[in-house]
Design a protein around this motif. Structure first.
Motif, short mmCIF file in Angstrom:
data_model
loop_
_atom_site.label_atom_id
_atom_site.label_comp_id
_atom_site.label_asym_id
_atom_site.label_seq_id
_atom_site.Cartn_x
_atom_site.Cartn_y
_atom_site.Cartn_z
N VAL A 120 107.62 0.27 55.15
CA VAL A 120 106.65 0.98 54.40
C VAL A 120 105.67 1.63 55.39
O VAL A 120 105.74 2.75 55.64
CB VAL A 120 105.98 -0.06 53.40
CG1 VAL A 120 104.87 0.71 52.66
CG2 VAL A 120 106.93 -0.64 52.65
N CYS A 155 104.85 -0.50 46.04
CA CYS A 155 104.06 -1.70 46.50
C CYS A 155 102.75 -1.78 45.50
O CYS A 155 102.47 -2.85 44.94
CB CYS A 155 103.41 -1.62 48.00
SG CYS A 155 104.86 -1.63 49.19
N ARG A 181 107.28 4.62 48.84
CA ARG A 181 107.27 3.24 48.84
C ARG A 181 105.78 2.69 48.69
O ARG A 181 105.63 1.33 48.21
CB ARG A 181 107.86 3.01 50.14
CG ARG A 181 109.25 3.16 50.24
CD ARG A 181 109.98 2.67 51.80
NE ARG A 181 111.35 3.13 51.54
CZ ARG A 181 112.15 3.09 52.69
NH1 ARG A 181 111.69 2.95 53.77
NH2 ARG A 181 113.47 3.38 52.47
N VAL A 228 100.68 -7.64 49.42
CA VAL A 228 100.74 -6.32 49.14
C VAL A 228 99.39 -5.73 49.52
O VAL A 228 99.17 -4.58 50.06
CB VAL A 228 101.12 -5.88 47.72
CG1 VAL A 228 101.09 -4.38 47.47
CG2 VAL A 228 102.50 -6.36 47.38
N TYR A 261 111.02 -5.27 50.51
CA TYR A 261 110.23 -5.25 51.57
C TYR A 261 110.86 -5.60 52.90
O TYR A 261 110.49 -5.22 54.04
CB TYR A 261 109.04 -6.30 51.21
CG TYR A 261 107.74 -6.04 52.25
CD1 TYR A 261 107.20 -4.78 52.38
CD2 TYR A 261 107.24 -7.01 53.09
CE1 TYR A 261 106.09 -4.42 53.13
CE2 TYR A 261 106.25 -6.56 53.95
CZ TYR A 261 105.59 -5.50 53.86
OH TYR A 261 104.58 -5.40 54.69
#
Ligand code: ARG
Length: 658
Positions: free
Chosen positions: A620, A636, A632, A546, A615
């Protein structure tokens, strides 16, 4: 308040009209296992209908009709024999999840009524180096400590070290009779540890020599009995079969014991040096006990040596705590309570709680066959006396209302009697909890030992895991490539070392925490360092991934959070991930009510999996619609925060890049 507690409190209002004790029924409202049934399910109508002698389905309908939850969820549905299925409203969910985005505490409220909690954990006997047996108390206790603190309780972490027991007699005897002065000069703690092992080995040798003939006699008795029983057993005689089975296990046990005794004897006799030492010190066990007794009687020389040894031993142990990132608020060892022991016994005798029996002083607890021994017939105080003095200190000086002991299951009986005695002594208004745990096993399913049969030192265990982690980190980084296929390793040597330490230590801690604490588990370095599955490594990589998204998009996470963007649902996996993130405080509630950090590891694993689905299914950085992309990215970011805070509460660190 999280959705679960919110729902439970709404249900409680209705259920308390139907029963005088709604609590167990309220507890039956739980998150669903299968999302097709909604988000939560209440199974309380069936048992409650049974209690009231009514039809469960119509009772469920009655509960639903009285329930005021329209702000929170869609109209609850009654299914099957009387299940109540609940699905949260999207509006409610988005409002909550956006509130959590703005909340540094991630939706976890501080306890409304903070408790004064003392957590007694780690507590090694400091005359010897820390070994694998100390890992669980240290890691479990520290996780509980962190969660209690995060939830707003006043916590005192106390390391109740064993600095007053028979082990000190052993090193005192060793120091006076078997010292290698040069070794002591260059590495005092190493030499003390060697002395401890040597004295204990020689004592065990003499004990085994004395024990062996007794065991042999018992074996031949048992074998004779077994032969006779086998000869006379009639077919289909259930009783005799049972007796035979028992005899066979007894024989197997005694053979096992004889094997161990022989092994202990052989270790010494196969070494000329050890054998000569054993012959020179036939009374070693008794003499070591005498050294302990002299220490307790404040003998000058032993006190001086003790004052020299304890800080040295503690410094060595501190090295492990630093590496494991473990802190305590106090380290009051057993010795701290020594001046109070006579007073405790006297007080208990005065108020009639303790009585003399065979020259010893005991507490007889109603309904218990075994007495609780607080002074031996030779006048020595016991582990129990110290624990009683400790309780009094924790109540009077620390004002504790909850006392938690994170100690091996093998001490369950001790704690049961201790807590009973404390209640009789007048501390019945306090909460006492023995947070017990099982053993760490080797791959042979026996308590984890080195090949030579010694317990595994904690230091070498950590080193081995970190070395293995280093390989994984190297391989992973060496594998990185750009779009053209050129290698693009990102980490320099120093960074790799830091990441390896984080991953190695994290793996050990997580593997310990993720198991049901009462269970034994097998120590398996490969499994605990796997990059997929329920491991810290998997979670740490999820976190770093991330962070990588934000690096790649050159997006500042703080700025993103403070911007006008909001989380909104355009895809089912966004809703599922949001709901999962909102459950963080439910998980912490679970840890605290059951003293089980594995509720948090389960939660984090489910969160990482929920993120992984999201994901895979949702783009994203490449998402063209700006509002959706921001939503999004916020998801995250929140996932990364929940994982990092969750791991931190378990004492596990994360790296932005790995
Ligand atoms: N030092 C003890 C042992 O190694 C554990 C102490 C646990 N705490 C306590 N208050 N009894 O077995």
């Amino acid at each position: 308040m999280n959705a679960l507690s919110e729902l439970r409190s709404r249900f409680e209002k209705v259920l308390s009209e139907l029963t005088s004790d709604p609590a167990p029924f309220v507890g039956m409202i739980k998150p669903t296992q299968d999302a097709t049934f909604g988000d939560f399910q209440a199974n309380c109508a069936m048992p409650l209908a049974k209690q009231r002698g009514t039809n469960p389905r119509s009772l469920a309908a009655e509960i639903v009709s009285k329930l005021a939850v329209s702000d929170l969820c869609h109209p609850p549905e009654v299914a099957g024999p009387g299940f109540i299925n609940i699905r949260l409203k999207e509006d409610w969910l988005t409002e909550r999840i956006n509130a959590v985005v703005a909340d540094p505490r991630l939706g976890v409220e501080l306890a409304a009524k903070p408790k004064r909690v003392v957590i007694d954990y780690s507590a090694p006997n400091v005359a010897k180096p820390m070994h694998v047996g100390h890992l669980r108390s240290t890691v479990l206790g520290n996780a509980l400590y962190r969660v209690f603190k995060f939830c707003g309780h006043q916590v005192v972490g106390d390391n109740h070290i064993g600095d007053w027991g028979t082990q000190f007699g052993m090193i005192l005897f060793g120091y006076k009779n078997l010292l290698d002065a040069a070794a002591f000069q260059s590495n005092a703690v190493g030499e003390l540890a060697r002395l401890y092992r040597l004295v204990s080995q020689l004592s065990t040798y003499h004990d085994s020599k004395a024990e062996l003939p007794i065991a042999e006699t018992r074996r031949s008795q048992l074998e004779t009995e077994l032969k006779a029983a086998e000869a006379t057993k009639a077919p289909n005689d259930k009783q005799a079969e049972k007796a035979l089975k028992k005899l066979r296990t007894d024989v197997a046990e005694i053979l096992d014991q004889i094997k161990t005794l022989n092994k202990q004897i052989e270790t010494v006799e196969s070494s000329q040096v050890l054998k000569a030492l054993a012959d020179a010190h036939p009374q070693i066990a008794e003499l070591a006990r005498l050294e302990t007794a002299k220490l307790h009687a404040r003998d000058e020389e032993n006190t001086r040596l003790w004052n020299q040894f304890v800080p040295q031993c503690l410094a060595a142990i501190q090295g492990i705590y630093d590496r494991l990132d473990i802190q305590f608020d106090m380290t009051h060892g057993e010795s701290y309570y020594n001046p109070l022991l006579a007073i405790v016994v006297e007080e208990m005798q005065k108020n009639g709680l303790a009585v003399e029996s065979d020259k010893a002083i005991c507490v007889f607890i109603p309904g218990n066959a075994a007495p609780f021994l607080i002074r031996k017939s030779d006048g020595a105080f016991t582990y129990a006396t110290t624990d009683l003095a400790t309780i009094r200190y924790r109540v009077k000086e620390l004002n504790a209302d909850t006392m938690i002991y994170v100690v091996d299951t093998r001490q369950s009986e001790h704690f049961r009697l201790l807590f009973e005695t404390a209640r009789l002594w007048g501390y019945g208004d306090r909460q006492f909890v023995h947070v017990n745990f099982g053993t760490i096993l080797g791959k042979d399913n026996k308590p984890y030992k080195t090949r030579s049969g010694d317990t595994v030192g904690l230091e070498s265990l950590l080193d081995a895991a970190v070395a293995k982690a280093r390989q994984i980190v190297n391989e992973n980084d060496d594998r990185k490539k750009d779009d053209a296929g050129n290698p693009t390793p990102e980490l320099d040597d120093a960074t790799r070392a830091v990441v390896a330490e984080t991953v190695g230590i994290g793996a050990i801690k997580y593997a310990d925490l993720r198991h049901n604490r009462e269970s034994d588990y097998v120590y398996d370095e490969d499994k605990m360092l796997a990059t997929t599955g329920d491991t810290a490594t998997y979670m740490q990589y999820a976190y770093a991934r991330v962070c990588g998204i934000f690096r790649k998009g050159s997006i500042n996470r703080e700025t993103l959070r403070q911007g006008a963007g909001q989380i909104r649902f355009t895809h089912p996996s966004e809703r599922a991930l949001s709901l999962q993130l909102l459950r963080f405080s439910e998980a912490l509630d679970g840890v605290l009510s059951e003293f089980r950090p594995n509720i948090l590891t389960d939660y984090l694993f489910a969160t990482a999996n929920s993120f992984s689905t999201f994901y895979q299914e949702c783009s994203v950085l490449k998402e063209p619609d700006e509002a959706t992309r921001t939503s999004r990215l916020l998801l995250c970011d929140l996932t990364a925060r929940v994982i990092a805070v969750g791991l931190d509460l378990l004492g596990i660190k994360t790296c932005e890049q790995m």
